[in-house]
Design a protein around this motif. Structure first.
Motif, short mmCIF file in Angstrom:
data_model
loop_
_atom_site.label_atom_id
_atom_site.label_comp_id
_atom_site.label_asym_id
_atom_site.label_seq_id
_atom_site.Cartn_x
_atom_site.Cartn_y
_atom_site.Cartn_z
N GLN A 284 11.18 -9.57 -12.33
CA GLN A 284 10.84 -8.22 -11.92
C GLN A 284 11.79 -7.20 -12.56
N ARG A 285 11.30 -5.98 -12.67
CA ARG A 285 12.14 -4.91 -13.17
C ARG A 285 13.24 -4.64 -12.13
N GLU A 286 14.47 -4.44 -12.61
CA GLU A 286 15.59 -4.23 -11.71
C GLU A 286 16.44 -3.05 -12.16
N LEU A 287 17.08 -2.43 -11.18
CA LEU A 287 17.98 -1.32 -11.47
C LEU A 287 19.22 -1.84 -12.18
N VAL A 288 19.62 -1.16 -13.25
CA VAL A 288 20.87 -1.44 -13.93
C VAL A 288 21.92 -0.42 -13.52
N ALA A 289 21.57 0.86 -13.63
CA ALA A 289 22.52 1.92 -13.30
C ALA A 289 21.75 3.21 -13.05
N GLY B 175 18.01 7.10 -14.40
CA GLY B 175 18.39 5.71 -14.24
C GLY B 175 18.00 4.84 -15.42
N TRP B 176 18.64 3.71 -15.51
CA TRP B 176 18.28 2.66 -16.45
C TRP B 176 17.89 1.42 -15.65
N TYR B 177 16.78 0.84 -16.01
CA TYR B 177 16.30 -0.39 -15.41
C TYR B 177 16.08 -1.40 -16.54
N ARG B 178 15.93 -2.66 -16.17
CA ARG B 178 15.63 -3.67 -17.18
C ARG B 178 14.67 -4.71 -16.61
N GLN B 179 13.94 -5.32 -17.52
CA GLN B 179 13.01 -6.37 -17.13
C GLN B 179 13.08 -7.50 -18.14
N ALA B 180 13.49 -8.66 -17.66
CA ALA B 180 13.54 -9.85 -18.50
C ALA B 180 12.22 -10.61 -18.37
N TYR C 116 22.76 8.22 -21.22
CA TYR C 116 23.27 7.15 -22.05
C TYR C 116 23.61 5.92 -21.18
N LEU C 117 23.56 4.77 -21.82
CA LEU C 117 24.05 3.55 -21.19
C LEU C 117 24.91 2.82 -22.22
N GLN C 118 26.21 2.85 -21.99
CA GLN C 118 27.14 2.11 -22.84
C GLN C 118 27.28 0.71 -22.28
N MET C 119 26.95 -0.28 -23.09
CA MET C 119 26.96 -1.67 -22.65
C MET C 119 28.00 -2.44 -23.46
N ASN C 120 29.02 -2.92 -22.76
CA ASN C 120 30.09 -3.70 -23.40
C ASN C 120 30.09 -5.13 -22.86
N SER C 121 30.77 -6.00 -23.56
CA SER C 121 30.89 -7.41 -23.14
C SER C 121 29.53 -7.99 -22.80
N LEU C 122 28.60 -7.78 -23.66
CA LEU C 122 27.22 -8.21 -23.40
C LEU C 122 27.12 -9.73 -23.31
N LYS C 123 26.22 -10.17 -22.43
CA LYS C 123 25.99 -11.59 -22.19
C LYS C 123 24.53 -11.92 -22.50
N PRO C 124 24.23 -13.18 -22.78
CA PRO C 124 22.83 -13.55 -23.01
C PRO C 124 21.91 -13.16 -21.86
N GLU C 125 22.42 -13.21 -20.64
CA GLU C 125 21.59 -12.85 -19.49
C GLU C 125 21.30 -11.35 -19.39
N ASP C 126 21.91 -10.55 -20.25
CA ASP C 126 21.57 -9.13 -20.32
C ASP C 126 20.33 -8.88 -21.18
N THR C 127 19.83 -9.91 -21.81
CA THR C 127 18.64 -9.78 -22.65
C THR C 127 17.44 -9.35 -21.80
N ALA C 128 16.82 -8.24 -22.21
CA ALA C 128 15.70 -7.68 -21.45
C ALA C 128 15.17 -6.45 -22.19
N VAL C 129 14.06 -5.95 -21.71
CA VAL C 129 13.60 -4.63 -22.13
C VAL C 129 14.23 -3.63 -21.16
N TYR C 130 14.88 -2.63 -21.71
CA TYR C 130 15.57 -1.61 -20.90
C TYR C 130 14.73 -0.35 -20.87
N TYR C 131 14.53 0.17 -19.67
CA TYR C 131 13.70 1.35 -19.45
C TYR C 131 14.51 2.49 -18.84
N CYS C 132 14.27 3.65 -19.36
CA CYS C 132 14.84 4.87 -18.80
C CYS C 132 13.91 5.39 -17.70
N ASN C 133 14.49 5.89 -16.63
CA ASN C 133 13.70 6.45 -15.53
C ASN C 133 14.16 7.86 -15.21
#
Length: 112
Positions: free
Chosen positions: A44-49, A35-40, A79-96
């Protein structure tokens, strides 16, 4: 002990793309959920995918249609392919790894 090495973060303009990679040690990668998670900041840390061994995928509503998770069992990499990125996607991304182990995190900043 599983080791996870993440790469691919950085600074990108809104609407841009990035591809994150996470390489795992060990011999049972093909049998675990990744999984990929992120924390802004301040959140709190949240699941991305998440991707299961069957390649069944789950996405947060906020990234559906923009992000794609995939895996290469031959390379022990997710892998995590991220397209059409938005400012609200700004975070530290963690692999799980298998809901148990975490990578060190990689910073993604979306800003003009």
């Amino acid at each position: 002990q599983v080791q996870l090495v993440e790469s691919g973060g950085g600074l990108v303009q809104p609407g841009g793309s990035l591809r994150l990679s996470c390489a795992a040690s060990g011999s049972i990668f093909s049998t675990v959920t990744m999984g990929w998670y992120r924390q802004a900041p301040g959140k709190q840390r949240e699941l991305v995918a998440r991707i299961a061994t069957s390649s069944y995928t789950t996405y947060a509503d906020s990234v559906k249609g923009r992000f794609t998770i995939s895996r290469s069992n031959a390379k022990n990499t997710v892998y995590l392919q991220m397209n059409s990125l938005k400012p609200e996607d700004t975070a530290v991304y963690y692999c799980n790894y298998n809901y148990a182990y975490w990578g060190q995190g990689t910073q993604v900043t979306v800003s003009s």
